[in-house]
Design a protein around this motif. Sequence first.
Motif, PDB file in Angstrom:
ATOM      1  N   PHE A 146      44.190  19.522   0.075  1.00  0.00           N
ATOM      2  CA  PHE A 146      45.372  20.304   1.267  1.00  0.00           C
ATOM      3  C   PHE A 146      46.444  18.854   0.426  1.00  0.00           C
ATOM      4  CE2 PHE A 146      42.179  20.949   4.224  1.00  0.00           C
ATOM      5  CZ  PHE A 146      42.719  22.381   4.314  1.00  0.00           C
ATOM      6  N   SER A 185      46.891  20.041   8.686  1.00  0.00           N
ATOM      7  CA  SER A 185      46.027  20.897   7.844  1.00  0.00           C
ATOM      8  C   SER A 185      44.791  21.042   8.248  1.00  0.00           C
ATOM      9  CB  SER A 185      46.638  22.128   7.015  1.00  0.00           C
ATOM     10  OG  SER A 185      48.531  22.628   7.556  1.00  0.00           O
ATOM     11  N   ALA A 196      49.878  23.730   2.138  1.00  0.00           N
ATOM     12  CA  ALA A 196      49.712  23.296   3.149  1.00  0.00           C
ATOM     13  C   ALA A 196      51.830  22.902   3.501  1.00  0.00           C
ATOM     14  CB  ALA A 196      48.920  22.391   4.182  1.00  0.00           C
ATOM     15  N   ASP A 223      44.950  29.761   9.538  1.00  0.00           N
ATOM     16  CA  ASP A 223      44.899  28.229   9.936  1.00  0.00           C
ATOM     17  C   ASP A 223      46.219  27.405  10.775  1.00  0.00           C
ATOM     18  OD1 ASP A 223      46.408  28.149   7.691  1.00  0.00           O
ATOM     19  OD2 ASP A 223      45.168  26.631   7.374  1.00  0.00           O
ATOM     20  N   PRO A 224      46.905  26.425  11.100  1.00  0.00           N
ATOM     21  CA  PRO A 224      48.472  26.229  11.113  1.00  0.00           C
ATOM     22  C   PRO A 224      49.387  27.093  10.028  1.00  0.00           C
ATOM     23  CG  PRO A 224      47.293  24.395  11.609  1.00  0.00           C
ATOM     24  CD  PRO A 224      46.461  24.848  10.453  1.00  0.00           C
ATOM     25  N   ASP A 225      49.068  27.003   8.933  1.00  0.00           N
ATOM     26  CA  ASP A 225      50.200  27.836   7.575  1.00  0.00           C
ATOM     27  C   ASP A 225      49.580  29.531   7.843  1.00  0.00           C
ATOM     28  OD1 ASP A 225      51.457  25.604   7.190  1.00  0.00           O
ATOM     29  OD2 ASP A 225      49.833  24.491   6.673  1.00  0.00           O
ATOM     30  N   HIS A 247      46.676  30.315   6.652  1.00  0.00           N
ATOM     31  CA  HIS A 247      45.423  30.785   6.066  1.00  0.00           C
ATOM     32  C   HIS A 247      44.404  31.506   6.884  1.00  0.00           C
ATOM     33  CE1 HIS A 247      46.971  28.968   2.506  1.00  0.00           C
ATOM     34  NE2 HIS A 247      47.278  27.904   3.477  1.00  0.00           N
ATOM     35  N   LYS A 297      50.273  18.597   5.302  1.00  0.00           N
ATOM     36  CA  LYS A 297      48.694  18.546   4.782  1.00  0.00           C
ATOM     37  C   LYS A 297      47.718  17.493   5.444  1.00  0.00           C
ATOM     38  CE  LYS A 297      50.341  14.774   2.362  1.00  0.00           C
ATOM     39  NZ  LYS A 297      50.672  14.293   0.279  1.00  0.00           N
TER      40      LYS A 297
END
Length: 128
Positions: A50, A18, A12, A111-113, A115, A15
């Motif tokens: 994470f 996330s 992330a 997700d924010p990254d 994924h 972390k």
Amino acid sequence: MAVELNHTVVHATDKQASAHFLAGILGLRVGAPFGPFVPVDLANGVTLDFYENAGAPVTSHHYAFLVSEEEFDVAMARIEAAGITYYADPHHTDPGHINRLFGGRGVYFTDPDGHNMEIMTRPYGRPA
């Protein structure tokens, strides 16, 4: 002893953010930091750890979570309340819909990254 997955690392850019994002959608608890990791414990003893990539780009991965019908409804309500776009398919070509594979329900979201997260109420069938 049977082989079981114990933990996996989720890379992330942030972390904490996330881990809290996913825990918030799934109704899970974010654990206390452990070394460089922020853990989210799943019900089957698996931990998502994470890990912050310290400025390196994050490569997108797929994470699928088996949930009950009730947990699916609650998670979907959280996804919709947060304005998160969701999809019926892993390639994100069918927005705003869920799938009904193998008699269950499933949905994908990012997700924010980046994924590709999935929640489903039935495991996908595999040929015997």
